[in-house]
Design a protein around this motif. Sequence first.
Motif, PDB file in Angstrom:
ATOM      1  N   ASP A  16      33.751   3.198  85.894  1.00 44.09           N
ATOM      2  CA  ASP A  16      35.006   3.863  86.296  1.00 44.09           C
ATOM      3  C   ASP A  16      35.860   2.813  86.993  1.00 44.09           C
ATOM      4  O   ASP A  16      35.601   2.460  88.149  1.00 44.09           O
ATOM      5  N   SER A  21      38.932   1.446  93.273  1.00 47.40           N
ATOM      6  CA  SER A  21      37.676   0.692  93.173  1.00 47.40           C
ATOM      7  C   SER A  21      37.128   0.715  91.761  1.00 47.40           C
ATOM      8  O   SER A  21      37.632   1.441  90.888  1.00 47.40           O
ATOM      9  N   ILE A 299      39.765  15.104  93.289  1.00 40.88           N
ATOM     10  CA  ILE A 299      40.532  14.687  94.473  1.00 40.88           C
ATOM     11  C   ILE A 299      40.167  13.250  94.810  1.00 40.88           C
ATOM     12  O   ILE A 299      39.290  12.964  95.612  1.00 40.88           O
ATOM     13  N   THR A 301      42.467   9.196  94.433  1.00 39.56           N
ATOM     14  CA  THR A 301      43.810   8.743  94.767  1.00 39.56           C
ATOM     15  C   THR A 301      44.808   9.758  94.224  1.00 39.56           C
ATOM     16  O   THR A 301      45.710  10.223  94.932  1.00 39.56           O
ATOM     17  N   SER A 302      44.620  10.118  92.947  1.00 42.84           N
ATOM     18  CA  SER A 302      45.426  11.221  92.398  1.00 42.84           C
ATOM     19  C   SER A 302      44.681  12.525  92.631  1.00 42.84           C
ATOM     20  O   SER A 302      43.457  12.543  92.770  1.00 42.84           O
ATOM     21  N   LEU A 442      33.756  15.474  98.668  1.00 44.37           N
ATOM     22  CA  LEU A 442      32.552  15.386  99.499  1.00 44.37           C
ATOM     23  C   LEU A 442      32.762  16.050 100.853  1.00 44.37           C
ATOM     24  O   LEU A 442      31.806  16.339 101.579  1.00 44.37           O
ATOM     25  N   ASN A 443      34.023  16.256 101.219  1.00 46.60           N
ATOM     26  CA  ASN A 443      34.351  16.717 102.561  1.00 46.60           C
ATOM     27  C   ASN A 443      34.109  18.229 102.695  1.00 46.60           C
ATOM     28  O   ASN A 443      34.700  19.025 101.954  1.00 46.60           O
TER      29      ASN A 443
HETATM   30  N1  LIG Z   1      34.198  12.683 103.027  1.00 49.50           N
HETATM   31  C1  LIG Z   1      35.439  12.394 102.636  1.00 49.50           C
HETATM   32  N2  LIG Z   1      36.477  13.133 103.052  1.00 49.50           N
HETATM   33  C2  LIG Z   1      37.745  12.865 102.656  1.00 49.50           C
HETATM   34  N3  LIG Z   1      38.056  11.843 101.825  1.00 49.50           N
HETATM   35  C3  LIG Z   1      37.054  11.074 101.389  1.00 49.50           C
HETATM   36  C4  LIG Z   1      35.697  11.291 101.753  1.00 49.50           C
HETATM   37  N4  LIG Z   1      34.941  10.347 101.144  1.00 49.50           N
HETATM   38  C5  LIG Z   1      35.795   9.568 100.421  1.00 49.50           C
HETATM   39  N5  LIG Z   1      37.066   9.989 100.574  1.00 49.50           N
HETATM   40  C6  LIG Z   1      38.285   9.412  99.972  1.00 49.50           C
HETATM   41  O1  LIG Z   1      38.163   9.430  98.576  1.00 49.50           O
HETATM   42  C7  LIG Z   1      38.969   8.392  98.018  1.00 49.50           C
HETATM   43  C8  LIG Z   1      38.206   7.712  96.921  1.00 49.50           C
HETATM   44  O2  LIG Z   1      37.880   8.671  95.959  1.00 49.50           O
HETATM   45  P1  LIG Z   1      37.751   8.289  94.433  1.00 49.50           P
HETATM   46  O3  LIG Z   1      37.524   9.563  93.684  1.00 49.50           O
HETATM   47  O4  LIG Z   1      36.739   7.214  94.299  1.00 49.50           O
HETATM   48  O5  LIG Z   1      39.219   7.717  94.168  1.00 49.50           O
HETATM   49  P2  LIG Z   1      39.777   6.858  92.940  1.00 49.50           P
HETATM   50  O6  LIG Z   1      38.961   7.315  91.753  1.00 49.50           O
HETATM   51  O7  LIG Z   1      41.199   7.244  92.844  1.00 49.50           O
HETATM   52  O8  LIG Z   1      39.616   5.417  93.273  1.00 49.50           O
HETATM   53  C9  LIG Z   1      39.353   7.476  99.164  1.00 49.50           C
HETATM   54  O9  LIG Z   1      40.750   7.648  99.431  1.00 49.50           O
HETATM   55  C10 LIG Z   1      38.506   7.962 100.337  1.00 49.50           C
HETATM   56  O10 LIG Z   1      39.181   7.861 101.572  1.00 49.50           O
END
Ligand SMILES: Nc1ncnc2c1ncn2[C@@H]1O[C@H](COP(=O)(O)OP(=O)(O)O)[C@@H](O)[C@H]1O
Length: 518
Positions: A16, A21, A299, A301-302, A442-443
């Motif tokens: 991914d 990341s 949930i 970045t988007s 995860l929150n």
């Molecule tokens: N427990 C949590 N509560 C709220 N936000 C979280 C938690 N764990 C990770 N994040 C947020 O999730 C985001 C990363 O999620 P991810 O799905 O990997 O994003 P992307 O695929 O867009 O890179 C980060 O902005 C991070 O701050």
Amino acid sequence: MTTETPTNPTLVAGVDSSTQSCKVVVREADTGRLVRQGTAKHPEGTEVPPEAWWEALVAAIEAAGGLDDVAAISVAGQQHGLVALDSDGAVVRDALLWNDTRSARAAHDLIDEVGAAEYARRTGSVPVASFTATKLRWLRDAEPENAARVAAVALPHDWLTWRLLGYGTRASSALGPDLEALVTDRSDASGTSYWSPADEAYDLDLFERALGRAGREAGGADRGDASGAAPTGESPESVTSTADGRVVLPRVLQAEEAAGTTVAHGPVPAGLVVGAGAGDNAGAALGLDATVGDLVISIGTSGTAFAVTDAPVTDGDGTVAGFADAAGGFLPLVATLNAARVLASIGTLLGVDHDEFARLALAAQPGSGGLSLVPYFEGERTPDLPDATATLSGLTLASTTRENLARAAIEGMLSALADGAAAVRDQGVEVRRALLIGGAALNPAVQAVAAQVFDVPVVVPSPGEYVADGAARQAAWALSGTRPRWGLSTSASFDPEPQPAISARYREAQALGSLSRP
Ligand SMILES: Nc1ncnc2c1ncn2[C@@H]1O[C@H](COP(=O)(O)OP(=O)(O)O)[C@@H](O)[C@H]1O
Ligand SMILES: O=C(CO)[C@@H](O)[C@H](O)COP(=O)(O)O
């Protein structure tokens, strides 16, 4: 009778390459058992040198224990980003990402010229600043010298697939700049605004309208040079694919089709089967084994709300994007620009980590004591308000608490996604449950509030990298010819507990925010 795990099970890898990341998972092809995984960070910003994605992929592969014992790999990635290549296979400029809104004007220009309904009819979607075509139009108008140098246009996952196969710039790759070897898949092609999910074909007229240059699909019968396309593990002479001056667009593969096999370079061993790859949301649908009735809420970045359907969806209003999926079906989707980073931003303001943020939010009442956050921190895509800013309203001496602010951030972010979910349903899509994924899923406070804003049961799959898992499933599919069915485990589920006060306050706050916009 006992079942024994084979000593050397076939392994597949999924990637991914998302906005923030790169994540790599290695799984057993037969069972889906997670064997190992690794991640690496991407740079900040909405304009990124693609080489940074390659470096992160290499780091994530190494963190995941390498690929030497892996038989196949696929890359899913953030959708829409513009990777423009010159005839040497070098990037023309840094990639413009899906959340870069500088092409908002270009999107309106294209819609004025073609018509929103016509775009929806021909490509399944009405373009906003996220879509690749609008970035090409911006390039044509703002950087004509760069536009003139474009020999091929790829998406982030297409470019990484090409680099994995060993193609790229002369200095850094094994096979040279064969633009004819570029491939994509139907899910990511459907986010360009110049590919039709219903017809499964590029709309070259719309491509030419965007960039002002003619295009053609790579490797087709009418290609502009005479060389072969598929990588064989041997280094062919470099070709530039620009003999006829037309811009090369990646060949569009079906879900189970392989892009080729690798030559040895960097951490990539020879002979690895590389799958077609996918847009990240389509990858997640595959990773979840989502079926009709599932609404996926992602949930990261988007924020996205999407479903899988058997027939294409066309929303002439442009709220729902009528994408293709990565399994031969379709993926009606609504995306917002403001999701997990809204919580991160308010969490930083409050000086708390994710766990304390959740504790604060859970200590507040539904409706956040009257506080409301309309979270347009980065402008917004749905609704189409690229220049909007966020609005915090309902501040009184009583309502202004840390608890209410944390909860208002979650309520605002999820209310925007609930609107997206309603728009998907309005297209006649059946929804029986919502599957909550992505970093912020995860929150525990996000999970609890989700049950109050979505009117269907909310199911939280076990923590995992579902986009990378979908790519791993696709790699296994390309290897065996059969779609793997690895099942889905869940960690929590919530019955709906509607709290109409949340959406009522959100509506009022949206109206207030629109009064302050020019
Ligand atoms: N427990 C949590 N509560 C709220 N936000 C979280 C938690 N764990 C990770 N994040 C947020 O999730 C985001 C990363 O999620 P991810 O799905 O990997 O994003 P992307 O695929 O867009 O890179 C980060 O902005 C991070 O701050
Ligand atoms: O633009 C879209 C969907 O149309 C976004 O979903 C991007 O695909 C980025 O995804 P994440 O990095 O947030 O997962």
